[in-house]
Design a protein around this motif. Structure first.
Motif, PDB file in Angstrom:
ATOM      1  N   GLY A 231       0.812  -1.213   0.000  1.00  0.00           N
ATOM      2  CA  GLY A 231       0.000   0.000   0.000  1.00  0.00           C
ATOM      3  C   GLY A 231       0.843   1.261   0.000  1.00  0.00           C
ATOM      4  N   ALA A 232       1.931   1.277   0.776  1.00  0.00           N
ATOM      5  CA  ALA A 232       2.800   2.456   0.795  1.00  0.00           C
ATOM      6  C   ALA A 232       3.459   2.668  -0.558  1.00  0.00           C
ATOM      7  CB  ALA A 232       3.860   2.299   1.886  1.00  0.00           C
ATOM      8  N   GLY A 233       3.909   1.589  -1.191  1.00  0.00           N
ATOM      9  CA  GLY A 233       4.539   1.717  -2.503  1.00  0.00           C
ATOM     10  C   GLY A 233       3.572   2.246  -3.550  1.00  0.00           C
ATOM     11  N   LEU A 234       2.344   1.722  -3.568  1.00  0.00           N
ATOM     12  CA  LEU A 234       1.363   2.195  -4.544  1.00  0.00           C
ATOM     13  C   LEU A 234       0.978   3.648  -4.281  1.00  0.00           C
ATOM     14  CD1 LEU A 234      -0.996  -0.910  -4.877  1.00  0.00           C
ATOM     15  CD2 LEU A 234       0.831  -0.167  -6.416  1.00  0.00           C
ATOM     16  N   ALA A 235       0.822   4.011  -3.008  1.00  0.00           N
ATOM     17  CA  ALA A 235       0.514   5.400  -2.692  1.00  0.00           C
ATOM     18  C   ALA A 235       1.641   6.327  -3.137  1.00  0.00           C
ATOM     19  CB  ALA A 235       0.258   5.552  -1.188  1.00  0.00           C
ATOM     20  N   ALA A 236       2.892   5.885  -2.956  1.00  0.00           N
ATOM     21  CA  ALA A 236       4.026   6.691  -3.405  1.00  0.00           C
ATOM     22  C   ALA A 236       4.025   6.863  -4.919  1.00  0.00           C
ATOM     23  CB  ALA A 236       5.332   6.041  -2.954  1.00  0.00           C
ATOM     24  N   LEU A 237       3.691   5.795  -5.634  1.00  0.00           N
ATOM     25  CA  LEU A 237       3.606   5.895  -7.090  1.00  0.00           C
ATOM     26  C   LEU A 237       2.536   6.899  -7.498  1.00  0.00           C
ATOM     27  CD1 LEU A 237       4.341   4.924  -9.944  1.00  0.00           C
ATOM     28  CD2 LEU A 237       2.691   3.060  -9.636  1.00  0.00           C
ATOM     29  N   GLY A 238       1.357   6.799  -6.902  1.00  0.00           N
ATOM     30  CA  GLY A 238       0.304   7.751  -7.221  1.00  0.00           C
ATOM     31  C   GLY A 238       0.664   9.168  -6.831  1.00  0.00           C
ATOM     32  N   GLY A 239       1.327   9.345  -5.686  1.00  0.00           N
ATOM     33  CA  GLY A 239       1.733  10.682  -5.279  1.00  0.00           C
ATOM     34  C   GLY A 239       2.744  11.285  -6.229  1.00  0.00           C
TER      35      GLY A 239
END
Length: 866
Positions: free
Chosen positions: A500-508
Motif C-alpha cells: 500500500g505504501a509503494g502504490l501510494a508513493a507511485l500515485g503521489g
C-alpha cells in the motif's frame, strides 16, 4: 527572565485550556456513546466561522455572538448529529467500523460545506472575547470538569451513563433511556468543540482545513487519558501547552534550529503519535478487528462490460484540451493512490488514515531525485522503492493493534509527516517535478498515466485473487479465525502496508508530475480522510471503485469553488448507518432456538433452511468408517514420532502445569495438565466461569500462559502464535463462529487447505466439502447469511481441509438442532477412528458422553481427574 517565564506560562495555559476543553468534550462523548468523534475539530471550525459571521458581518457584540454560537448552534449541531447520523448506527448495533466511517463523513462534510460557504481563504478578523489572560478559560475548564465529575458520581444521570457505557442494550432493558444519554453526550461534546473554536480562532488561522486539523491534534489529551479520565486529560493538556510555550525560548543555531521549531509547534502531534503507539486506549477501543464496510465487498472488480465503459470514459480526455485535460490528468494518479487503500483497507481490513503521507513522500522523493538529475521514470521508480519499506512504520503497529487504536496510529503518522516534513521549508522549498522526457505534453503524459494505471490494476487484481487474496479477505473478515486457519497474520499485515505504501508513493509521484510541482496542501491529512471516505462509499474492496472514486473527486472539485467533493462524499459517508451492506461483516451469534422443521431431501436427511432450493437432488453425505487423510507435502513436524501422522498412539497434544493469569492478577487456570492422544477424544466439561474457554485459548495460542508448557507432536509450542500452532497441526473451531463472510463456502474451505498443516490443494478441499455435505450448489454461495448449522459445517470443513493432527473444538454443537448435532457426532467419531486426536469443550453432556473416551471436569480453574 522571570517575567518571560511567567508570560510564556500564561500563553501555554491559554493553549492548554482550549485543549483541555476539547479533551473533556471528546471523553464525555465517548463515554456516553462509545464514539471517538473525529469530527470534533470540524464542529469547532464551523462554530468559529458562525461566531465570526455574527460578530463581524451581523455586528452583534462579541458576548452575544458567543452566547448564540455556544448555547444554540453548538449543542443543536450535536443533537442533530446524534439523531440523524449516530442513533441509526447505535440502533442497528453497527459496530465501530461504520461509526468511524460516519465520523469521518461528518468531518469531510463540514469541511466541504465550509469551503462552499466561506471559501478557502483564511480569516484574520475573528474578534477575541473579553480578557487576554487565560483565567476565564481555565475557570471554564475547572467548572466543566467539576460538573462532569459530580454528574458522573453523584447523580442518577451519572449512573445511567455508566450503565449505557457498560452495556447499552442491557441498560435499555433496565429502563434507561439510552438515546437521551447519548443525546446529552453529543450536545455537551459539541458545546465544548464550539467553545474551543471560539477561543482558538482569534489566535490561529481560521480556514476550513487549519482549525479542524489543529483541534484534531488535541486528540492527544483524550488518548493519553485513555478516553476515560477527565483529570488526566486536563493535566496533560495544560502540561503540553506550557511545555510548548516554554520551548519557544530556546534558539539553537545550525541544523537543530528548524528541528526544535518543528517540535515546538507540533508537541501535541508528538503526544498523539506517542500515545497511540503506546496503546493508551481502553481495551474496548482496540479489542475488535475493524473490518471496513464496502458497497461491493467481496466481489470481483467488475464485469467486462463495466470495465469497457470505464476505460471508454478514461479515454475521453484525449479529445479534451487546455484546462479540461489538465484536470483529467489528476484522475489516473489519484486512482493509483486509492488502489493502495483497496489493498490495505478494502482487502486487508486494516484502517489506514495516513495514505496521504505516503503519497506525499513519493512526490517528495521523486522531486529530489529528479532535481538531482535522475531521469523522470527512474526517479519515480526509486521513490516507490524508498517509500514502500516505510510502510513498516504503520505495518508494525498494526501487528498488535486493530480497530480504533490502529486508526489513530495511522492518523497520527499522517499528521506527523505533514507537520514535520511537508510544511517545512528545509524539505520542500523550491521543489519542482519535471515530467519524464517525451511526456511533457499533457496528452502524452495522460497516456503514460493510463499505462501505469493499467499495470497497477493488474497487480492489485492479482493480489486480491488467488491464495494471497483469500488470506487477506480472511484477515479482514475475522482476524482470529484467519490465524487459527494458519494465515501468517503479522506477515500478511506487513505485506499489505508495504504494498500500500509503494502504490501510494507511485500515485503521489504521478500527482506531483502532473502539477509539475510539490504542493504540500495536496497531501494534507484532511485530504487523506477525504480519500478514505470516498473509497468507502463507492466500494472499498473494488478496483473499479477506486477509479470511479478518483473520477468523482476530481470531477466534483473541477468547478470554480472547491469543497463540493467533500460535501457530497461527506453526506454519503454520514448515511452509512442508514444504507444496507451487501455483505455482512461477521456472522450471526449461535442461536439456541430450534429451527422450523423442513422437508427432508430424497435421502431422508433434513435440508438446512439456507440450502433449500440449492441442492434439491444432492444425495446425503455418507459418513465413512475410515477417512482418508488429505494428501499433500509432508512437513518436517509430520514425520516426528508420536503423532497421528506417524501412525503412533502416543500423545499428540500435551499440556503440563498450565497457568493463565490476567493483567488484573486473577488466576483463571491453575496448574492444569491434559494429554490428547491420536485416535482418542478427550472432553472437558464444567459450569460457566470454570476456566474452560481460557484453557482452550491457552492450548490454541489465543492467550499467553504465565506458567506451564504446551507441546504438539513433541515440539514445545508454548510461545508460538496461533497461526504457528495451526501450521504445526493444531486445528480449532470457535464458540462464536469464525467464518469469512465475504468469501464463498468453497473459498472458506480453500483457506484452510492452503494455510494449514498439510496443504493438500484441491483434493483436500473436495474431501472436506463432501464430508460435510457442502459439495452441492451451496459451495458457491457466500457464507454471509447462511444458517448457523451450515456455518458450523463450513468452519469444521475449513479446519479439516488443513489436515490437522489434533482438533480442538469449543462448543461445536452450539446453535445446532438435534439432527445436526447427531450428524456432527458421527463425523467426529469417524475422524477419531481414523487416528485424529480430538479435544472437545462442550456444555452438551450427552454429546460429550457419546463421543469422549475420557472426560475431565473443570471447576474454578482446576481440572479434576477423569
Amino acid at each position: 527572565m522571570a517575567g518571560l517565564t511567567y508570560e510564556l506560562t500564561l500563553a501555554g495555559l491559554a493553549v492548554g485550556g482550549a485543549a483541555a476543553l476539547s479533551g473533556i468534550g471528546l471523553i464525555v462523548t465517548y463515554r456516553a456513546t462509545g464514539v471517538l468523534n473525529l469530527a470534533h475539530g470540524a464542529v469547532a471550525m464551523v462554530c468559529a466561522y458562525v461566531f465570526r459571521w455574527l460578530a463581524v458581518d451581523v455586528r452583534l457584540p462579541a458576548g452575544a455572538a458567543a452566547a448564540v454560537t455556544l448555547l444554540v448552534l453548538a449543542p443543536g449541531t450535536g443533537l442533530l448529529l446524534e439523531r440523524a447520523v449516530f442513533r441509526p448506527l447505535a440502533v442497528r448495533e453497527a459496530g465501530p467500523e461504520r461509526t468511524l466511517v460516519a465520523t469521518i463523513g461528518v468531518f469531510v462534510l463540514l469541511v466541504g460545506g465550509a469551503l462552499l460557504v466561506w471559501g478557502p481563504g483564511a480569516r484574520a478578523d475573528v474578534p477575541r472575547l473579553p480578557g487576554t489572560e487565560p483565567w476565564p478559560q481555565l475557570a471554564a475548564v475547572a467548572v466543566l470538569s467539576a460538573g462532569v465529575l459530580w454528574a458522573d458520581r453523584g447523580t442518577r444521570f451519572g449512573r445511567e451513563l455508566r450503565a449505557v457505557v457498560d452495556n447499552r442494550r442491557l441498560a435499555a432493558l433496565s429502563g434507561v433511556d439510552a438515546d437521551r444519554v447519548a443525546a446529552v453526550g453529543w450536545a455537551f461534546g459539541a458545546f465544548t468543540a464550539g467553545l474551543t473554536g471560539v477561543l482558538l480562532a482569534p489566535y490561529v488561522r481560521l480556514d476550513p482545513y487549519g482549525l479542524p486539523l489543529l483541534v484534531l491534534e488535541v486528540l492527544a489529551v483524550a488518548v493519553l487519558a485513555r478516553l476515560r479520565s477527565i483529570p488526566v486529560a486536563v493535566f496533560a493538556a495544560l502540561a503540553l501547552g506550557v511545555a510548548q510555550a516554554q520551548l519557544t525560548r530556546f534558539h539553537p543555531d545550525g541544523w537543530a534550529a528548524p528541528l526544535l521549531q518543528s517540535v515546538t509547534a507540533n508537541l501535541f502531534v508528538l503526544a498523539l503519535l506517542g500515545g497511540a503507539l503506546a496503546g493508551a486506549l481502553p481495551a474496548g477501543g482496540a479489542g475488535r478487528p475493524l473490518a471496513v464496510p464496502g458497497a461491493v465487498a467481496g466481489r470481483r472488480g467488475g464485469g467486462a462490460g463495466w470495465w469497457a465503459v470505464l476505460w471508454g470514459v478514461l479515454l475521453l480526455p484525449f479529445a479534451f484540451g487546455g484546462s479540461d485535460l489538465q484536470t483529467a490528468v489528476q484522475v489516473p494518479a489519484l486512482a493509483v493512490v486509492l488502489l493502495s487503500l483497496v489493498v490495505v483497507s478494502g482487502r486487508g481490513g486494516q484502517i489506514s488514515l495516513g495514505q496521504a503521507a505516503y503519497a506525499g513522500l513519493g512526490a517528495l522523493f521523486t522531486a529530489h531525485l529528479a532535481m538531482a538529475g535522475v531521469p523522470g521514470l527512474v526517479a519515480l521508480g526509486c521513490a516507490v522503492l524508498l517509500v514502500a519499506p516505510l510502510g513498516l512504520l504503520t505495518g508494525y503497529p498494526a501487528i498488535r493493534r486493530r480497530g480504533l487504536a490502529l486508526a489513530l496510529v495511522t492518523l497520527a503518522f499522517g499528521v506527523a509527516v505533514s507537520r514535520f516534513v511537508f510544511v517545512q521549508p528545509y524539505a520542500t522549498a523550491g521543489l519542482v517535478l519535471p515530467r519524464p522526457a517525451g511526456f511533457a505534453d499533457d496528452r502524452a503524459y495522460y497516456a503514460l498515466e493510463l499505462g501505469l494505471l493499467a499495470a497497477v490494476l493488474a497487480v492489485v487484481t492479482a493480489l486480491r485473487r488467488g491464495r494471497t487474496g483469500r488470506a487477506l479477505a480472511a484477515l479482514r473478515d475475522h482476524e482470529a479465525g484467519a490465524g487459527a486457519a494458519g494465515v501468517r497474520v503479522p506477515r500478511l499485515k506487513l505485506l499489505a502496508f508495504t504494498v500500500g505504501a509503494g502504490l501510494a508513493a507511485l500515485g503521489g509521484g504521478m500527482l506531483g508530475m502532473g502539477a509539475r510541482a510539490f504542493d504540500p496542501d495536496a497531501f494534507d491529512p484532511v485530504r487523506g480522510l477525504l480519500w478514505f471516505a470516498a473509497l468507502v462509499v463507492v466500494g472499498h474492496d473494488s478496483t473499479r471503485g477506486a477509479v470511479v472514486a478518483a473520477a468523482l473527486l476530481v470531477g466534483l472539485d473541477a468547478g470554480p469553488r472547491g469543497g463540493l467533493a467533500a460535501a457530497v462524499i461527506g453526506v454519503l459517508a454520514c448515511l452509512v448507518g442508514r444504507l444496507p451492506l451487501s455483505v455482512r461483516r461477521g456472522v450471526p451469534r449461535p442461536a439456541v432456538r430450534r429451527p422450523r422443521p423442513v422437508p427432508p431431501d430424497p435421502a431422508g436427511r433434513p435440508i438446512p433452511p439456507g440450502e433449500q432450493g440449492l441442492r434439491p437432488h444432492s444425495p446425503a453425505p455418507q459418513t465413512p468408517a475410515r477417512l482418508e487423510a488429505p494428501a499433500g507435502p509432508r512437513t518436517p513436524a509430520e514425520a516426528e514420532p508420536g503423532g497421528a501422522g506417524a501412525g503412533g498412539a502416543g500423545p499428540v497434544l500435551v499440556a503440563e502445569g498450565i497457568e493463565v493469569r490476567y493483567p488484573d492478577g486473577y488466576l483463571a487456570v491453575r496448574g492444569v495438565s491434559v494429554r490428547v492422544s491420536a485416535g482418542r477424544v478427550v472432553g472437558v466439561v464444567g459450569g460457566n466461569g470454570a476456566g474452560k474457554s481460557t484453557l482452550f485459548q491457552a492450548l490454541c495460542g489465543g492467550v499467553g500462559v504465565s506458567a506451564g508448557r504446551v507441546a504438539v507432536g513433541g515440539r514445545d509450542v508454548t510461545r508460538w502464535a496461533a497461526h504457528e500452532r495451526a501450521r504445526a497441526g493444531v486445528g480449532r473451531s470457535f464458540q462464536q463462529l469464525a467464518v469469512f463472510g465475504s468469501l464463498s463456502v468453497e473459498d472458506n474451505v480453500r483457506v484452510g487447505a492452503e494455510q494449514g498443516y498439510r496443504r493438500g490443494g484441491a483434493a483436500a478441499v473436495e474431501r472436506a466439502l463432501r464430508l460435510f455435505g457442502l459439495d452441492g450448489p451451496v459451495r458457491h454461495a457466500p457464507t454471509a447469511g447462511l444458517p448457523t448449522g451450515t456455518l458450523r459445517r463450513v468452519e469444521l470443513a475449513r479446519v479439516l481441509a488443513g489436515g490437522p493432527r489434533v482438533l480442538l473444538l469449543d462448543e461445536p454443537a452450539a446453535g445446532l438442532d438435534a439432527a445436526e448435532a447427531a450428524a456432527l457426532a458421527r463425523i467426529l467419531g469417524a475422524l477419531a477412528a481414523d487416528g485424529l486426536a480430538v479435544l472437545i469443550v462442550e456444555h452438551d453432556l450427552d454429546l460429550v458422553a457419546a463421543l469422549a473416551d475420557t472426560v475431565h471436569v473443570m471447576a474454578q480453574g482446576v481440572l479434576d481427574g477423569p
